[in-house]
Design a protein around this motif. Structure first.
Motif, mmCIF file in Angstrom:
data_model
loop_
_atom_site.group_PDB
_atom_site.id
_atom_site.type_symbol
_atom_site.label_atom_id
_atom_site.label_comp_id
_atom_site.label_asym_id
_atom_site.label_seq_id
_atom_site.Cartn_x
_atom_site.Cartn_y
_atom_site.Cartn_z
ATOM 1 N N SER A 46 0.851 -1.183 0.000
ATOM 2 C CA SER A 46 0.000 0.000 0.000
ATOM 3 C C SER A 46 0.892 1.240 0.000
ATOM 4 O O SER A 46 1.573 1.521 0.997
ATOM 5 C CB SER A 46 -0.894 0.020 1.246
ATOM 6 O OG SER A 46 -1.440 1.316 1.444
ATOM 7 N N PRO A 47 0.929 2.004 -1.105
ATOM 8 C CA PRO A 47 1.730 3.233 -1.129
ATOM 9 C C PRO A 47 1.341 4.197 -0.012
ATOM 10 O O PRO A 47 2.208 4.857 0.580
ATOM 11 C CB PRO A 47 1.423 3.820 -2.512
ATOM 12 C CG PRO A 47 1.063 2.629 -3.353
ATOM 13 C CD PRO A 47 0.304 1.727 -2.417
ATOM 14 N N GLU A 48 0.056 4.259 0.289
ATOM 15 C CA GLU A 48 -0.416 5.152 1.356
ATOM 16 C C GLU A 48 0.177 4.751 2.704
ATOM 17 O O GLU A 48 0.685 5.597 3.462
ATOM 18 C CB GLU A 48 -1.951 5.088 1.418
ATOM 19 C CG GLU A 48 -2.557 5.821 2.602
ATOM 20 C CD GLU A 48 -4.030 5.488 2.802
ATOM 21 O OE1 GLU A 48 -4.582 5.901 3.841
ATOM 22 O OE2 GLU A 48 -4.616 4.807 1.926
ATOM 23 N N LEU A 49 0.138 3.468 3.015
ATOM 24 C CA LEU A 49 0.674 3.005 4.294
ATOM 25 C C LEU A 49 2.193 3.137 4.334
ATOM 26 O O LEU A 49 2.771 3.479 5.380
ATOM 27 C CB LEU A 49 0.267 1.549 4.531
ATOM 28 C CG LEU A 49 0.534 1.014 5.942
ATOM 29 C CD1 LEU A 49 -0.310 1.755 6.967
ATOM 30 C CD2 LEU A 49 0.263 -0.486 6.018
ATOM 31 N N HIS A 50 2.829 2.871 3.222
ATOM 32 C CA HIS A 50 4.285 3.002 3.143
ATOM 33 C C HIS A 50 4.712 4.435 3.471
ATOM 34 O O HIS A 50 5.692 4.644 4.209
ATOM 35 C CB HIS A 50 4.756 2.627 1.731
ATOM 36 C CG HIS A 50 6.236 2.599 1.555
ATOM 37 N ND1 HIS A 50 7.000 1.492 1.801
ATOM 38 C CD2 HIS A 50 7.102 3.555 1.146
ATOM 39 C CE1 HIS A 50 8.271 1.751 1.558
ATOM 40 N NE2 HIS A 50 8.366 3.006 1.150
ATOM 41 N N GLN A 51 3.977 5.403 2.939
ATOM 42 C CA GLN A 51 4.313 6.803 3.208
ATOM 43 C C GLN A 51 4.090 7.141 4.682
ATOM 44 O O GLN A 51 4.900 7.845 5.292
ATOM 45 C CB GLN A 51 3.479 7.723 2.317
ATOM 46 C CG GLN A 51 3.930 9.176 2.350
ATOM 47 C CD GLN A 51 5.365 9.338 1.892
ATOM 48 O OE1 GLN A 51 5.709 8.962 0.771
ATOM 49 N NE2 GLN A 51 6.214 9.886 2.754
ATOM 50 N N ALA A 56 6.427 8.364 9.924
ATOM 51 C CA ALA A 56 6.524 8.060 11.354
ATOM 52 C C ALA A 56 7.963 7.822 11.796
ATOM 53 O O ALA A 56 8.223 7.606 12.988
ATOM 54 C CB ALA A 56 5.673 6.834 11.681
ATOM 55 N N GLY A 57 8.906 7.858 10.849
ATOM 56 C CA GLY A 57 10.309 7.663 11.177
ATOM 57 C C GLY A 57 10.698 6.221 11.409
ATOM 58 O O GLY A 57 11.752 5.952 11.993
ATOM 59 N N LEU A 58 9.877 5.267 10.921
ATOM 60 C CA LEU A 58 10.119 3.851 11.188
ATOM 61 C C LEU A 58 10.780 3.122 10.021
ATOM 62 O O LEU A 58 11.416 2.092 10.215
ATOM 63 C CB LEU A 58 8.795 3.159 11.521
ATOM 64 C CG LEU A 58 8.077 3.670 12.774
ATOM 65 C CD1 LEU A 58 6.686 3.055 12.873
ATOM 66 C CD2 LEU A 58 8.887 3.365 14.024
ATOM 67 N N LEU A 59 10.642 3.676 8.823
ATOM 68 C CA LEU A 59 11.099 2.969 7.626
ATOM 69 C C LEU A 59 12.614 2.956 7.484
ATOM 70 O O LEU A 59 13.204 1.931 7.145
ATOM 71 C CB LEU A 59 10.475 3.611 6.385
ATOM 72 C CG LEU A 59 10.958 3.088 5.031
ATOM 73 C CD1 LEU A 59 10.572 1.628 4.852
ATOM 74 C CD2 LEU A 59 10.383 3.930 3.901
ATOM 75 N N ALA A 60 13.259 4.082 7.746
ATOM 76 C CA ALA A 60 14.677 4.256 7.409
ATOM 77 C C ALA A 60 15.597 3.863 8.550
ATOM 78 O O ALA A 60 16.637 4.470 8.771
ATOM 79 C CB ALA A 60 14.929 5.703 6.990
ATOM 80 N N VAL A 61 15.245 2.823 9.280
ATOM 81 C CA VAL A 61 15.958 2.473 10.504
ATOM 82 C C VAL A 61 17.415 2.101 10.252
ATOM 83 O O VAL A 61 18.281 2.365 11.097
ATOM 84 C CB VAL A 61 15.219 1.331 11.234
ATOM 85 C CG1 VAL A 61 15.217 0.051 10.409
ATOM 86 C CG2 VAL A 61 15.808 1.086 12.608
ATOM 87 N N SER A 62 17.724 1.508 9.099
ATOM 88 C CA SER A 62 19.098 1.066 8.854
ATOM 89 C C SER A 62 19.841 1.963 7.863
ATOM 90 O O SER A 62 20.895 1.592 7.349
ATOM 91 C CB SER A 62 19.110 -0.384 8.359
ATOM 92 O OG SER A 62 18.424 -0.497 7.132
ATOM 93 N N ILE A 63 19.294 3.146 7.602
ATOM 94 C CA ILE A 63 19.961 4.118 6.731
ATOM 95 C C ILE A 63 20.700 5.128 7.612
ATOM 96 O O ILE A 63 20.161 5.576 8.626
ATOM 97 C CB ILE A 63 18.936 4.816 5.816
ATOM 98 C CG1 ILE A 63 18.371 3.793 4.820
ATOM 99 C CG2 ILE A 63 19.557 5.999 5.081
ATOM 100 C CD1 ILE A 63 17.290 4.326 3.915
ATOM 101 N N ALA A 94 8.885 -2.073 1.213
ATOM 102 C CA ALA A 94 9.945 -1.753 2.169
ATOM 103 C C ALA A 94 11.109 -2.723 2.022
ATOM 104 O O ALA A 94 12.279 -2.350 2.204
ATOM 105 C CB ALA A 94 9.404 -1.794 3.597
ATOM 106 N N GLY A 95 10.810 -3.977 1.684
ATOM 107 C CA GLY A 95 11.857 -4.979 1.541
ATOM 108 C C GLY A 95 12.778 -4.685 0.367
ATOM 109 O O GLY A 95 14.008 -4.684 0.514
ATOM 110 N N THR A 96 12.202 -4.436 -0.807
ATOM 111 C CA THR A 96 13.034 -4.137 -1.971
ATOM 112 C C THR A 96 13.777 -2.818 -1.775
ATOM 113 O O THR A 96 14.938 -2.684 -2.185
ATOM 114 C CB THR A 96 12.176 -4.070 -3.243
ATOM 115 O OG1 THR A 96 11.073 -3.165 -3.045
ATOM 116 C CG2 THR A 96 11.631 -5.435 -3.602
ATOM 117 N N SER A 97 13.146 -1.855 -1.133
ATOM 118 C CA SER A 97 13.792 -0.563 -0.909
ATOM 119 C C SER A 97 15.029 -0.710 -0.033
ATOM 120 O O SER A 97 16.071 -0.095 -0.287
ATOM 121 C CB SER A 97 12.814 0.424 -0.267
ATOM 122 O OG SER A 97 11.723 0.688 -1.129
#
Length: 387
Positions: A46-51, A56-63, A94-97
């Motif tokens: 879901s692009p909406e949920l991904h955004q 929320a600052g949760l996606l980029a945890v390992s960047i 999120a996985g492929t990203s």
């Protein structure tokens, strides 16, 4: 993340895992929410949920922090995917990203890092395309061609099984730029905008939903600056990321296995036959105990290996062996739990209303992608000198 395994992690890592779980429960915790986000289960992302997840600052945890992330590592990344898959949150992109992000972190120049990693941190989905109709497990057989032209490359050919390309802003393509003595020589990574002229993205319908695609390149032009890493060096770059990819796959399977087990346990406690819950019958109690043991054993293998890779002190052969073992064991445990769930639930396990059949469908692909489990067994045996 189970309570029994929390002692492996720092308090900050535990808090992060809890934050991801809370987000998934809040945003995708009900069947109605998930159906609304996924076109009634037809989509895995879901692009909406991904955004929302990125905001929320949760996606980029390992960047790294300088590129908009939280500066965490592989442990945090695996905790994130375990919780996403346990929560059934449609965040497949999120996985492929994160796979793409790992390559940029290791091999991209500074300008590319600032651009691509910041984009991923802020919510742009990225995809990676390696497989072709005649180059799946035999990835060295890649034939999609990137011909050098003035100030760039002209790309022609076909790719397949490309996850999340339909949602991606950019695709990291592995194409052939030359031929060398070895079959894997002459492969190059190129960043291709998803909207490039001459690129057609065609979804492949699968039992897991709309998650993979055929890509067709017809004279797609990209500049010299599209090369990520070393021209002709893509094979080395792909190989460098395999340990992490296998462990992320294992973490995703762990989350799926735990959710399947949780749903099954709820069912056998509530469903009654002969005047009592079916979970009180010895035949089912023992099967529940057996799969709980399998999950915990595979969980220990997965996170012990994650921590070993993070330390980076073990011999390379040991790391390869352990990551392949974790990938095989955890994905096959997830499939086993789902099969047991369907059997123990009887007709209701087969019905779409209860979701167990969905767990089963989605448990099959992980044994195939990130290197089939048959290939992983070849890798494991080779580390023991059996070639």
């Amino acid at each position: 993340m189970s309570n029994s395994g929390s002692s492996r992690f720092s308090s900050e890592q535990v808090e992060y895992a809890h934050a991801v779980r809370a987000f998934c429960n809040r945003e995708a915790g009900t069947r109605e929410q998930r159906d609304a986000l996924t076109d009634n289960g037809r989509e895995c992302h879901s692009p909406e949920l991904h955004q929302k997840f990125a905001d929320a600052g949760l996606l980029a945890v390992s960047i790294p922090e300088e590129y908009g992330g939280s500066g965490g590592g592989l442990v945090e990344q695996c905790l994130m995917f375990e919780e996403i898959f346990r929560g059934l949150a449609p965040l497949h992109g999120a996985g492929t990203s994160h796979t793409v992000a790992g390559i940029y972190k290791k091999f991209a120049n500074e300008e590319q890092k600032k651009d691509a990693l910041a984009a991923i941190s802020s919510g742009t989905v990225m995809s990676i395309s390696i497989s072709e109709p005649e180059a799946g497990s035999d990835a060295a057989n890649i034939s999609c061609k990137a011909e050098k032209v003035d100030q760039g490359y002209r790309i022609t050919g076909q790719k397949t099984w490309c996850s999340d390309a339909q949602f991606a802003g950019r695709i990291l393509l592995v194409a052939r730029t030359s031929r060398g003595e070895k079959r894997h020589d002459g492969l190059t990574m190129l960043e291709v905008p998803a909207g490039s002229e001459g690129l057609d993205i065609n979804p492949i319908s699968t039992m897991g939903g709309r998650e993979v695609n055929d890509l067709f390149f017809t004279d797609v032009l990209v500049p010299d600056s599209a090369v990520v890493g070393e021209a002709g060096g893509a094979w080395k770059q792909v190989m460098a990321g395999l340990n992490g990819e296998r462990l992320v796959c294992a973490a995703q399977a762990l989350g799926s296995a735990q959710r399947t087990f949780d749903d099954l346990l709820d069912y056998v406690k509530e469903r009654k036959q002969f005047g009592q819950p079916i979970g009180t019958f010895q035949a089912l109690r023992h099967r529940i105990a057996d799969i709980a043991i399998e999950i915990e054993a595979a969980r220990a293998l997965t996170y012990d290996t994650v921590l070993l890779v993070e330390k980076g002190t073990a011999p390379a052969d040991e790391l390869v062996r352990r990551t392949s073992m974790a990938k095989v064991k955890m994905t096959e445990v997830a499939k086993k739990v789902a099969l047991e769930g369907v059997q123990m639930m009887g007709g209701y396990g087969y019905a779409t209303e209860y979701g167990m059949e969905s767990h089963l469908r989605h448990s099959i692909a992980p044994t195939i992608y990130a290197g089939t489990n048959e290939v992983q067994r070849e890798i494991i045996s080779s580390t023991f000198g059996l070639r």
